[in-house]
Design a protein around this motif. Structure first.
Motif, mmCIF file in Angstrom:
data_model
loop_
_atom_site.group_PDB
_atom_site.id
_atom_site.type_symbol
_atom_site.label_atom_id
_atom_site.label_comp_id
_atom_site.label_asym_id
_atom_site.label_seq_id
_atom_site.Cartn_x
_atom_site.Cartn_y
_atom_site.Cartn_z
ATOM 1 N N PRO A 376 55.961 -68.733 40.933
ATOM 2 C CA PRO A 376 57.139 -68.123 41.564
ATOM 3 C C PRO A 376 58.459 -68.812 41.245
ATOM 4 C CG PRO A 376 55.321 -68.145 43.105
ATOM 5 C CD PRO A 376 54.877 -68.939 41.919
ATOM 6 N N HIS A 377 58.436 -70.144 41.082
ATOM 7 C CA HIS A 377 59.695 -70.858 40.838
ATOM 8 C C HIS A 377 60.301 -70.519 39.474
ATOM 9 C CE1 HIS A 377 59.441 -73.248 44.471
ATOM 10 N NE2 HIS A 377 58.173 -73.496 44.198
ATOM 11 N N SER A 378 59.527 -69.882 38.631
ATOM 12 C CA SER A 378 60.048 -69.490 37.320
ATOM 13 C C SER A 378 60.753 -68.134 37.357
ATOM 14 C CB SER A 378 58.903 -69.432 36.292
ATOM 15 O OG SER A 378 58.296 -70.701 36.156
ATOM 16 N N PHE A 379 60.827 -67.516 38.512
ATOM 17 C CA PHE A 379 61.407 -66.182 38.643
ATOM 18 C C PHE A 379 62.624 -66.225 39.579
ATOM 19 C CE2 PHE A 379 57.093 -65.607 37.314
ATOM 20 C CZ PHE A 379 57.124 -64.522 36.449
ATOM 21 N N PRO A 380 63.542 -65.282 39.445
ATOM 22 C CA PRO A 380 64.735 -65.241 40.316
ATOM 23 C C PRO A 380 64.334 -65.181 41.795
ATOM 24 C CG PRO A 380 64.973 -63.695 38.491
ATOM 25 C CD PRO A 380 63.564 -64.198 38.437
ATOM 26 N N GLY A 381 64.992 -65.996 42.590
ATOM 27 C CA GLY A 381 64.703 -66.022 44.019
ATOM 28 C C GLY A 381 63.374 -66.648 44.359
ATOM 29 N N ALA A 382 62.731 -67.305 43.375
ATOM 30 C CA ALA A 382 61.428 -67.959 43.564
ATOM 31 C C ALA A 382 60.397 -66.991 44.135
ATOM 32 C CB ALA A 382 61.553 -69.190 44.462
ATOM 33 N N TRP A 383 60.461 -65.739 43.635
ATOM 34 C CA TRP A 383 59.480 -64.735 44.101
ATOM 35 C C TRP A 383 59.099 -63.818 42.960
ATOM 36 C CZ3 TRP A 383 58.875 -59.439 44.357
ATOM 37 C CH2 TRP A 383 57.811 -58.981 45.164
ATOM 38 N N VAL A 384 57.813 -63.497 42.882
ATOM 39 C CA VAL A 384 57.324 -62.514 41.922
ATOM 40 C C VAL A 384 56.150 -61.787 42.570
ATOM 41 C CG1 VAL A 384 55.739 -64.182 40.832
ATOM 42 C CG2 VAL A 384 56.472 -62.137 39.557
ATOM 43 N N ASN A 385 56.044 -60.532 42.301
ATOM 44 C CA ASN A 385 54.978 -59.747 42.922
ATOM 45 C C ASN A 385 53.637 -60.016 42.223
ATOM 46 O OD1 ASN A 385 53.858 -57.927 44.718
ATOM 47 N ND2 ASN A 385 54.112 -56.189 43.331
ATOM 48 N N GLN A 386 52.675 -60.469 42.960
ATOM 49 C CA GLN A 386 51.310 -60.624 42.470
ATOM 50 C C GLN A 386 50.375 -60.607 43.668
ATOM 51 O OE1 GLN A 386 50.512 -64.442 40.519
ATOM 52 N NE2 GLN A 386 52.044 -65.452 41.805
ATOM 53 N N GLN A 387 49.117 -60.315 43.429
ATOM 54 C CA GLN A 387 48.154 -60.205 44.524
ATOM 55 C C GLN A 387 47.671 -61.593 44.944
ATOM 56 O OE1 GLN A 387 44.930 -57.371 43.952
ATOM 57 N NE2 GLN A 387 43.594 -58.551 45.319
ATOM 58 N N TYR A 388 47.698 -61.832 46.252
ATOM 59 C CA TYR A 388 47.214 -63.102 46.788
ATOM 60 C C TYR A 388 45.936 -62.922 47.609
ATOM 61 C CZ TYR A 388 51.598 -65.268 45.339
ATOM 62 O OH TYR A 388 52.642 -65.752 44.591
ATOM 63 N N LEU A 389 45.834 -61.847 48.369
ATOM 64 C CA LEU A 389 44.634 -61.608 49.174
ATOM 65 C C LEU A 389 43.467 -61.144 48.294
ATOM 66 C CD1 LEU A 389 46.113 -59.816 52.311
ATOM 67 C CD2 LEU A 389 44.684 -61.865 52.369
ATOM 68 N N PRO A 390 42.226 -61.361 48.748
ATOM 69 C CA PRO A 390 41.078 -60.817 48.024
ATOM 70 C C PRO A 390 41.169 -59.288 47.944
ATOM 71 C CG PRO A 390 40.363 -62.429 49.660
ATOM 72 C CD PRO A 390 41.815 -62.174 49.913
ATOM 73 N N ASP A 391 40.475 -58.696 46.963
ATOM 74 C CA ASP A 391 40.532 -57.242 46.759
ATOM 75 C C ASP A 391 40.211 -56.463 48.025
ATOM 76 O OD1 ASP A 391 41.265 -57.519 44.139
ATOM 77 O OD2 ASP A 391 39.239 -57.310 43.338
#
Length: 425
Positions: A376-391
């Protein structure tokens, strides 16, 4: 037996110490010192009657060194000289120096070289914080140990041992003590085992045996001998837990006067550990994100109360109760974690997504571990959309903020912003 019961029941070895297992339990520092025969001067601090003298007595008994007791405020430099002379003759003397924070400079200057050469092993006892009240010259030559308030069960074990001990205790008498009376002796002295033991002895010695020769100690006798009324309890202690419940519900309902009343009843019962635990639970369960600073202040108040002991402990505790009562309330995090736990306990969990799995080992990449993780720190606002919870739970929602004030409102706005960005991605 002209000596008080508490004096007679002082431990003669480290295994007999009541409580303080963080210092004298298996593998703990004071036990290690005794077993290794590598004693050094120390300062023990904590409320009255919780074992400072007992630890010193037990150390002396476990090592067979001579044991002497002086008071820094009332005994003179000449008294110290007598102890030092004895140490020169016998090799080592353990000196319990009560009220060590009141040691004046002439006595201190005389004592310091004998502490340094180990001829005198000083165990200083104080109810004051040694980091504030004791001269740095003494502190630098001692180890400092804080004693914890005794639990009710620990005091009960000391009372039971005194009742059964035929040599030093009350075991030569036939005593029948009610559960309520025993609990009152353990609770009402606010963690002071010395007062509990001496109250028990007064009750036993001042009660006439019945026609069968049995000394029967009732709750009424215990109250009379301690000069403190018991909180109303039934056999199973339900009334006591009713008061604890009423305290939390009164704070949750923002009724300051009721909360102070119920806390007052617990103060009278001497239940400092229960009050402390309950207030911290309330701070995070019922106030939560509505006023995080109140939770922090409650923890500070509890720490102050535990160091002060009763009766002074009532003051920071009352501060916390009023603060919590009049704070805005939020149970959003309490509800959120319980919702998450409910899913877990129902078997709704699933595998951690591969891109979140640990990749700090050889072969992880070949297994697909952490390969597609976006930092996330590599993206603007330290946020990027990706899945964190299990399917199985990827759309689960547990946290629903309450709009209770500036702090939780700001979290709610950030939460809403993140959710909107997820939908756009």
């Amino acid at each position: 037996m002209n000596q008080p019961l508490a004096f007679r029941m002082r431990p003669t070895n480290i295994d007999q110490i009541v409580g303080q297992q963080h210092l004298v339990g298996e593998g703990k520092i004071i036990r290690r010192m005794v077993e290794a025969k590598m004693l050094s001067s120390m300062i023990l601090y904590g409320p009255p009657g919780i074992g400072k003298t007992s630890i010193a007595s037990a150390i002396a008994g476990s090592t067979q060194f001579a044991f002497r007791t002086l008071n820094a405020a009332t005994d003179s430099k000449k008294d110290l000289q007598i102890v030092v002379e004895e140490a020169k003759m016998s090799g080592t003397v353990i000196l319990l120096l009560d009220e060590v924070h009141r040691l004046d400079k002439p006595k201190q200057d005389f004592l310091l070289p004998h502490l340094e050469n180990g001829r005198v092993i000083m165990i200083g006892a104080t109810t004051e914080n040694p980091y504030i009240t004791i001269n740095p010259a003494i502190r630098s030559r001692t180890q400092i140990f804080e004693l914890k308030p005794l639990q009710i069960e620990e005091i009960e074990s000391a009372l039971e041992r005194a009742i059964k001990d035929s040599d030093k205790g009350l075991g030569s008498l036939t005593i029948e003590i009610s559960l309520e009376a025993m609990l009152h002796f353990a609770r009402a002295t606010n963690g002071d085992v010395r007062s509990s033991l001496n109250g028990l002895e007064l009750a036993v010695r001042s009660t006439k045996p019945n026609q069968d020769g049995v000394i029967v100690i009732t709750l009424e006798i215990a109250e009379e001998c301690l000069q403190r009324k018991a909180l109303t309890h039934d056999k199973d202690g339900d009334a006591h837990y009713d008061v604890i419940s009423a305290l939390q519900k009164s704070v949750r309902g923002s009724d300051v006067n009721a909360a102070l009343h119920y806390m007052g009843r617990l103060v009278e019962a001497g239940d400092l550990p229960i009050i402390a635990r309950r207030l911290m639970v309330i701070a995070y369960e019922d106030i939560g994100l509505a006023n995080p600073a109140a939770a922090a202040r409650t923890v500070t108040a509890v720490q102050a109360a535990e160091k002060l002991g009763f009766p002074e402990a009532r003051i920071p505790l009352a501060n916390a109760v009023v603060d919590l009562c009049l704070s805005p309330k939020s149970n959003s995090t309490y509800v959120a974690i319980d919702a998450a736990l409910s899913d877990i306990r129902a078997g709704k969990s699933g595998d951690v997504p591969d891109h979140l799995k640990d990749s700090h080992y050889s072969g992880a990449k070949e297994l697909g571990r952490g390969v597609d993780y976006k930092y996330p720190h590599s993206f603007p606002g330290a946020w990027v959309n990706q899945q964190y919870l299990p399917d199985k739970l990827k759309n689960a929602v547990y946290f629903e903020p309450n709009h209770t004030g500036k702090y939780e409102d700001s979290l709610a706005r950030q939460y809403d912003t993140i959710n909107k960005m997820k939908k756009k991605s």
